[in-house]
Scaffold this motif. Sequence first.
Motif, PDB file in Angstrom:
ATOM      1  N   ILE A 185       0.836  -1.199   0.000  1.00 50.60           N
ATOM      2  CA  ILE A 185       0.000   0.000   0.000  1.00 50.60           C
ATOM      3  C   ILE A 185       0.871   1.249   0.000  1.00 50.60           C
ATOM      4  O   ILE A 185       0.614   2.203  -0.742  1.00 50.60           O
ATOM      5  CB  ILE A 185      -0.941  -0.008   1.219  1.00 50.60           C
ATOM      6  CG1 ILE A 185      -2.015  -1.092   1.053  1.00 50.60           C
ATOM      7  CG2 ILE A 185      -1.601   1.363   1.402  1.00 50.60           C
ATOM      8  CD1 ILE A 185      -2.882  -1.289   2.274  1.00 50.60           C
ATOM      9  N   GLY A 186       1.909   1.253   0.824  1.00 50.14           N
ATOM     10  CA  GLY A 186       2.791   2.415   0.900  1.00 50.14           C
ATOM     11  C   GLY A 186       3.518   2.685  -0.401  1.00 50.14           C
ATOM     12  O   GLY A 186       3.591   3.829  -0.863  1.00 50.14           O
ATOM     13  N   VAL A 187       4.035   1.636  -1.025  1.00 54.73           N
ATOM     14  CA  VAL A 187       4.754   1.786  -2.288  1.00 54.73           C
ATOM     15  C   VAL A 187       3.805   2.246  -3.395  1.00 54.73           C
ATOM     16  O   VAL A 187       4.137   3.133  -4.189  1.00 54.73           O
ATOM     17  CB  VAL A 187       5.447   0.461  -2.668  1.00 54.73           C
ATOM     18  CG1 VAL A 187       6.008   0.530  -4.088  1.00 54.73           C
ATOM     19  CG2 VAL A 187       6.572   0.139  -1.684  1.00 54.73           C
ATOM     20  N   ASP A 188       2.617   1.646  -3.453  1.00 58.91           N
ATOM     21  CA  ASP A 188       1.633   2.032  -4.470  1.00 58.91           C
ATOM     22  C   ASP A 188       1.134   3.462  -4.275  1.00 58.91           C
ATOM     23  O   ASP A 188       0.692   4.107  -5.230  1.00 58.91           O
ATOM     24  CB  ASP A 188       0.434   1.075  -4.451  1.00 58.91           C
ATOM     25  CG  ASP A 188       0.773  -0.288  -5.037  1.00 58.91           C
ATOM     26  OD1 ASP A 188       1.876  -0.428  -5.604  1.00 58.91           O
ATOM     27  OD2 ASP A 188      -0.061  -1.216  -4.920  1.00 58.91           O
ATOM     28  N   ALA A 189       1.202   3.943  -3.033  1.00 61.57           N
ATOM     29  CA  ALA A 189       0.705   5.289  -2.729  1.00 61.57           C
ATOM     30  C   ALA A 189       1.773   6.362  -2.921  1.00 61.57           C
ATOM     31  O   ALA A 189       1.577   7.518  -2.524  1.00 61.57           O
ATOM     32  CB  ALA A 189       0.166   5.342  -1.299  1.00 61.57           C
ATOM     33  N   GLY A 190       2.902   5.997  -3.516  1.00 64.75           N
ATOM     34  CA  GLY A 190       3.887   7.002  -3.889  1.00 64.75           C
ATOM     35  C   GLY A 190       5.110   7.116  -3.006  1.00 64.75           C
ATOM     36  O   GLY A 190       5.982   7.942  -3.273  1.00 64.75           O
ATOM     37  N   MET A 191       5.203   6.304  -1.962  1.00 62.17           N
ATOM     38  CA  MET A 191       6.378   6.366  -1.092  1.00 62.17           C
ATOM     39  C   MET A 191       7.535   5.604  -1.732  1.00 62.17           C
ATOM     40  O   MET A 191       7.394   4.410  -2.025  1.00 62.17           O
ATOM     41  CB  MET A 191       6.063   5.759   0.276  1.00 62.17           C
ATOM     42  CG  MET A 191       7.237   5.784   1.247  1.00 62.17           C
ATOM     43  SD  MET A 191       7.682   7.450   1.791  1.00 62.17           S
ATOM     44  CE  MET A 191       6.432   7.720   3.057  1.00 62.17           C
ATOM     45  N   PRO A 192       8.673   6.237  -1.996  1.00 62.76           N
ATOM     46  CA  PRO A 192       9.827   5.527  -2.559  1.00 62.76           C
ATOM     47  C   PRO A 192      10.194   4.334  -1.673  1.00 62.76           C
ATOM     48  O   PRO A 192      10.268   4.480  -0.438  1.00 62.76           O
ATOM     49  CB  PRO A 192      10.933   6.582  -2.561  1.00 62.76           C
ATOM     50  CG  PRO A 192      10.200   7.888  -2.599  1.00 62.76           C
ATOM     51  CD  PRO A 192       8.960   7.670  -1.790  1.00 62.76           C
ATOM     52  N   PRO A 193      10.398   3.158  -2.256  1.00 64.84           N
ATOM     53  CA  PRO A 193      10.583   1.944  -1.444  1.00 64.84           C
ATOM     54  C   PRO A 193      11.751   1.982  -0.469  1.00 64.84           C
ATOM     55  O   PRO A 193      11.602   1.602   0.694  1.00 64.84           O
ATOM     56  CB  PRO A 193      10.766   0.843  -2.505  1.00 64.84           C
ATOM     57  CG  PRO A 193      11.087   1.546  -3.777  1.00 64.84           C
ATOM     58  CD  PRO A 193      10.418   2.876  -3.693  1.00 64.84           C
ATOM     59  N   PHE A 194      12.920   2.447  -0.910  1.00 64.42           N
ATOM     60  CA  PHE A 194      14.084   2.464  -0.016  1.00 64.42           C
ATOM     61  C   PHE A 194      13.923   3.500   1.088  1.00 64.42           C
ATOM     62  O   PHE A 194      14.323   3.279   2.228  1.00 64.42           O
ATOM     63  CB  PHE A 194      15.357   2.740  -0.809  1.00 64.42           C
ATOM     64  CG  PHE A 194      15.638   1.725  -1.881  1.00 64.42           C
ATOM     65  CD1 PHE A 194      15.345   0.383  -1.687  1.00 64.42           C
ATOM     66  CD2 PHE A 194      16.182   2.110  -3.103  1.00 64.42           C
ATOM     67  CE1 PHE A 194      15.591  -0.563  -2.681  1.00 64.42           C
ATOM     68  CE2 PHE A 194      16.434   1.171  -4.096  1.00 64.42           C
ATOM     69  CZ  PHE A 194      16.136  -0.161  -3.886  1.00 64.42           C
ATOM     70  N   LEU A 195      13.303   4.636   0.751  1.00 63.70           N
ATOM     71  CA  LEU A 195      13.041   5.661   1.761  1.00 63.70           C
ATOM     72  C   LEU A 195      12.065   5.142   2.801  1.00 63.70           C
ATOM     73  O   LEU A 195      12.264   5.327   4.005  1.00 63.70           O
ATOM     74  CB  LEU A 195      12.484   6.918   1.097  1.00 63.70           C
ATOM     75  CG  LEU A 195      12.061   8.052   2.046  1.00 63.70           C
ATOM     76  CD1 LEU A 195      13.257   8.598   2.805  1.00 63.70           C
ATOM     77  CD2 LEU A 195      11.351   9.169   1.281  1.00 63.70           C
ATOM     78  N   SER A 196      11.015   4.487   2.338  1.00 64.70           N
ATOM     79  CA  SER A 196      10.006   3.938   3.242  1.00 64.70           C
ATOM     80  C   SER A 196      10.613   2.907   4.184  1.00 64.70           C
ATOM     81  O   SER A 196      10.391   2.942   5.402  1.00 64.70           O
ATOM     82  CB  SER A 196       8.869   3.301   2.435  1.00 64.70           C
ATOM     83  OG  SER A 196       7.902   2.731   3.281  1.00 64.70           O
ATOM     84  N   ALA A 197      11.417   1.992   3.624  1.00 64.67           N
ATOM     85  CA  ALA A 197      12.045   0.963   4.448  1.00 64.67           C
ATOM     86  C   ALA A 197      13.039   1.580   5.430  1.00 64.67           C
ATOM     87  O   ALA A 197      13.098   1.192   6.600  1.00 64.67           O
ATOM     88  CB  ALA A 197      12.752  -0.057   3.551  1.00 64.67           C
ATOM     89  N   GLY A 198      13.816   2.553   4.955  1.00 65.85           N
ATOM     90  CA  GLY A 198      14.805   3.186   5.821  1.00 65.85           C
ATOM     91  C   GLY A 198      14.177   3.912   6.989  1.00 65.85           C
ATOM     92  O   GLY A 198      14.626   3.783   8.140  1.00 65.85           O
ATOM     93  N   LEU A 199      13.120   4.697   6.714  1.00 67.87           N
ATOM     94  CA  LEU A 199      12.431   5.408   7.791  1.00 67.87           C
ATOM     95  C   LEU A 199      11.806   4.434   8.779  1.00 67.87           C
ATOM     96  O   LEU A 199      11.868   4.641  10.001  1.00 67.87           O
ATOM     97  CB  LEU A 199      11.342   6.315   7.193  1.00 67.87           C
ATOM     98  CG  LEU A 199      11.836   7.550   6.441  1.00 67.87           C
ATOM     99  CD1 LEU A 199      10.659   8.266   5.784  1.00 67.87           C
ATOM    100  CD2 LEU A 199      12.569   8.506   7.378  1.00 67.87           C
ATOM    101  N   ARG A 200      11.218   3.384   8.248  1.00 66.50           N
ATOM    102  CA  ARG A 200      10.561   2.398   9.119  1.00 66.50           C
ATOM    103  C   ARG A 200      11.530   1.819  10.134  1.00 66.50           C
ATOM    104  O   ARG A 200      11.289   1.861  11.350  1.00 66.50           O
ATOM    105  CB  ARG A 200       9.967   1.269   8.275  1.00 66.50           C
ATOM    106  CG  ARG A 200       9.493   0.072   9.105  1.00 66.50           C
ATOM    107  CD  ARG A 200       9.155  -1.121   8.236  1.00 66.50           C
ATOM    108  NE  ARG A 200       8.828  -2.281   9.047  1.00 66.50           N
ATOM    109  CZ  ARG A 200       8.512  -3.483   8.552  1.00 66.50           C
ATOM    110  NH1 ARG A 200       8.484  -3.662   7.243  1.00 66.50           N
ATOM    111  NH2 ARG A 200       8.246  -4.494   9.362  1.00 66.50           N
TER     112      ARG A 200
END
Length: 302
Positions: free
Chosen positions: A22-37
């Motif tokens: 959902i996060g990736v499909d909603a426009g969040m860059p994958p590596f940024l999303s994983a890194g922040l998480r």
Amino acid sequence: MNFVYYIFMCFIFGTTFLAIKIGVDAGMPPFLSAGLRFFLAGLIIASFLVLQKKASIRMLFAKEMVITGVCLTFGTFSTLYWAEQYVSSGIAAVLSATGPMMIILIQMIFLKEQSAKYSFIGCFIGLAGVMLLVFPTFSVEANITWFIGCLAIIFGEVFYASGTIYTKRVVQKYEATSPLALNAAQMMNGGILLLLLSIFTEEIKLDYVQPAAVGSLLYLIFVGSMLGHSFYYVLVSRTNPIFPSTWLYISPLIALGVGALLYGEEISIVSIIGAFLILAGTVLANKKMLLKLINKKMQVTG
């Protein structure tokens, strides 16, 4: 109460794959999303433990924490997050269940450890499941990025397996340190590497990020990484390291169902057969571990 914790843990881990999608499909860059998480989840846990004087900041810079961060967080989740741009969350979860088989293969091929014949057979059954899950769909869709995404997830599980094997030594060396502190340190190190990867490879345009992406990130930080792993470590402390790890046999099925019900992901009969072959192969490959668990449970109840 332990069984309740176990059910919640399996459900949480089973839903994280859809949350990533959902996060990736909603426009969040994958590596940024994983890194922040992982960086934020590790930072929150580490800060709490430092304030409680149950961990030290120096531990973050230990060589062992960097290596485990590279394997368990950076290598495993950089590939998973990238792949979920092209692969459904259900299939991503099932392919991620090959991790225990990778552990067996690494031990046999590289560490020259002998395994029982059924472990070898289990690996072949799991491999057949992967082929059944991946190749028929690929031939129909002719989507090379989908195929590469599947391979990326499997490659990420090599990192996971290597990190798991190495972690056994780390836990022995830091026997007096809380497992939560060890996990927080490796998540922060892995998260930092993911953020660096994002800086050099991704074009970050937060204007295109939808609210669903923010909700997904918050869910993954507080529910997936913090709450889910807290349940895991509570179960490790109350039972043994074997019992909680069996979530790998249950959560992929939850992920398939949740993805189909809540996100409209398609599940074919071939995919279901492939998924069950992978899980059956994983169970057979780890039969020795499961038998130990059953024997311990019988001793406790007896």
